[in-house]
Design an enzyme around this catalytic site. Structure first.
Site: not given
Length: 597
Positions: A335, A364
């Protein structure tokens, strides 16, 4: 279905035109490295060129790169290489010249973690580092892992299913809970995921990506309070091990969502850091004024950001990742991977690969293609947000032409180095679902999915997309507020669109039956218009035509005799009655009897 459908908002530091302009100007001042290496991924035993751009605002007389290959920080290292001026370029955006400098590092053996730092000497005798951190004012530490290993072979061939655990399945015969708001807890569990492994296996999925499962005060879990245990409302560590074992027996790998950028403000380390001035964990976070002014994720005070330049903080995160790899997980979706430094991810790759050589690290990074490419050698690949924007622009919003979509796709495929995998998706948990922006039109969803699945990159299916899961409200409200929870409604297991589910099942089957074809070349064919796309896809031993008609009238498609229809979005059994007519709002994938250029 409401008439209100807002345009997409891709969160991140480049979410708006103003932010992009600010970033462009910022990257044209000072001494900027931006992790630009040639080649982008260092090759074992081959030299690597380090690139720096110097803006008009600094007068540089000398630049050096210090490096180390023995796992020590390079400060004071005797291993120093001088940069040489390379080219001068005019930059209209800042109405000034910039200068490119390059230095060449020697070759290193495979598996070497090379740390380096860049220092420029100015005309007044002072020195400045490259890529100064805007919060701390300190130069960025750099590192790269030297290897030519591609992503583990299983990643590129996978079909990935993204499970939002609290919203997927309660399990054990239980019903969904009824919280007062969408940000409450609906009761999905890890055991609920385990019970649905037969469903996923029947669909053709071979990798499950779980939303965060560590202890957290939120329904989404991206604010962990612990990295070594499981959120009790989701289950136990034994439940996770059972899920992993069940999935592996079904040929399905399990990837965890891992947040290395920030923690919850309730995390014990942060609580200690803000209550005890002598706590070791205080150095894990960046304070401007202790204890109240600290760096956080997009300024959200309840999400304090971890300082990954701190050795103890890095060790905490590496140890947690290693722990779960030893419990059987197959890798991580990372993330907000742009938060931690590239050096952190280079070391993360080295540490995790040492535990599990075939584990994956999928980042990400909601930024530019150039920045995404710079993670080669640090990660195995990225979530493909740029593709997401393009495919929604063409199919859902109709703001892009067919030729522009395919031109982008072909250039996008060519831009990234071999072995660096971009996983495609058409919706996710932070924005309106695709079916919502398509105003409930399942035919548009099928066309977009067919286009997605013909690419040589692993497709991701967000839970419920394959069943026609209905979103309840647009993520943007009349008062201007945004609630991403609208794209996270609980799975409706009693309201499955069986035709759509059958289409996804066929889509995955066709992808598996012709694996070499998708890695072949693509070519736009004559007859393509703004609304009608015809693409030839061909490898050495197979060829196909993908035809997509976004328009409101039928289109003709003439093909060689003997061509075989693999998929048609208007018919789950397209073998009979093919008339070479592509109806409005439909697409077809046709396999040819022989390969053709």
């Amino acid at each position: 279905m409401t008439d209100r459908v807002t345009s997409d908002f891709i969160f991140g530091t480049l979410a708006t035109d103003d932010l992009r302009l600010e970033a462009l100007r910022g990257n044209r001042s000072g001494v900027v490295h931006d992790n630009v290496l040639i080649p982008a991924r260092p090759i074992p035993d081959q030299p690597t060129t380090v690139v720096v751009t110097v803006g008009q605002d600094v007068a540089v007389i000398d630049i050096v790169v210090r490096f180390s290959s023995n796992d020590t920080m390079p400060t004071g290292s005797r291993d120093v290489v001088a940069f040489q001026p390379d080219t001068v370029e005019w930059d209209t955006l800042v109405w000034a010249y910039s200068q490119r400098w390059t230095a060449t590092l020697p070759g290193f053996p495979r598996g070497t973690l090379v740390r380096y730092e860049i220092e420029a000497t100015l005309v007044d005798g002072s020195t400045v580092g490259a890529d100064l951190d805007r919060w701390t004012g300190q130069p960025t530490p750099f590192a790269v892992l030297v290897d030519d290993d591609p992503d583990p072979g299983w990643l590129a061939d996978s079909v990935i299913y993204n499970v939002f655990v609290d919203r997927f399945s309660p399990g054990d015969g239980r019903q969904w809970l009824s919280p007062d708001a969408l940000d409450g807890f609906y009761g999905g569990t890890i055991r609920g995921v385990t019970e649905k492994i037969p469903y996923l296996a029947d669909l053709g999925i071979d990798c499950v990506w779980l939303s965060p499962i560590f202890p957290s005060p939120s329904h989404h879990g991206y604010d962990a309070t612990d990295y070594l245990t499981i959120e009790p409302r989701l289950g136990t560590e034994a439940d996770l091990v059972e899920l992993i074992d069940t999935a592996h027996r079904a040929g399905i790998r399990v990837v965890l969502d891992f947040v290395a950028n920030h923690v919850s403000d309730r995390h014990p380390s942060f609580v200690s850091a803000t209550t005890d001035p002598d706590a070791p964990a205080r150095e894990w976070f960046s304070f401007r004024s202790w204890p109240d002014e600290y760096r956080s994720y997009f300024g959200l005070r309840f999400l304090p950001q971890i300082d990954t330049t701190n050795a103890a903080a890095r060790e905490f995160l590496f140890t947690a990742a290693e722990y779960w790899l030893r419990r059987g997980v197959d890798g991580f979706r990372l993330d907000h991977a742009h938060g931690p430094t590239h050096a952190f991810w280079a070391e993360f790759r080295a540490r995790t690969r040492a535990v599990r050589p075939d584990c994956v690290a999928l980042g990400e990074v909601v930024e530019t293609a150039a920045l995404q490419r710079s993670y080669a050698g640090r990660m195995d690949g990225m979530l493909d947000f740029l593709f997401l924007q393009q495919i929604r622009a063409f199919f859902a919003f109709e703001t892009e032409t067919a030729a522009a979509l395919e031109t982008f796709t072909q250039r996008h495929l060519a831009y990234f180095p071999p072995g660096f995998t971009l996983a495609t998706f058409i919706d996710n948990h932070d924005m309106n679902r695709f079916l919502w922006v398509a105003r409930g039109d399942v035919d548009i969803l099928k066309m977009a999915a067919l286009y997605q699945f013909t690419l040589p990159r692993p497709p991701i299916v967000y839970y419920g997309t394959e069943t026609g899961l209905k979103q309840w409200h647009d993520v943007e409200y009349d008062d201007g507020s945004r609630k991403s929870e609208e794209s996270r409604v609980p799975m409706d297991w009693d309201g499955i669109d069986t035709s759509l589910l059958a289409f996804y099942r066929d889509l995955i089957r066709v992808r598996r039956e012709h694996p070499g074809l998708w890695a072949g070349k693509r070519r736009i064919q004559p007859g393509t218009t703004d609304d009608f796309l015809v693409v030839a896809i061909f490898s050495e031993d197979a060829s196909a035509t993908l035809a997509i008609n976004r328009g409101s009238r039928p289109e003709r498609l003439r093909l060689p005799s003997g061509s075989n229809v693999l998929l048609h979005t208007m018919d789950n059994d397209p073998g009979a009655g093919w008339t070479e007519t592509i109806p409005a709002k439909s697409a077809v994938l046709v396999l040819h009897p022989v390969a053709r250029p």
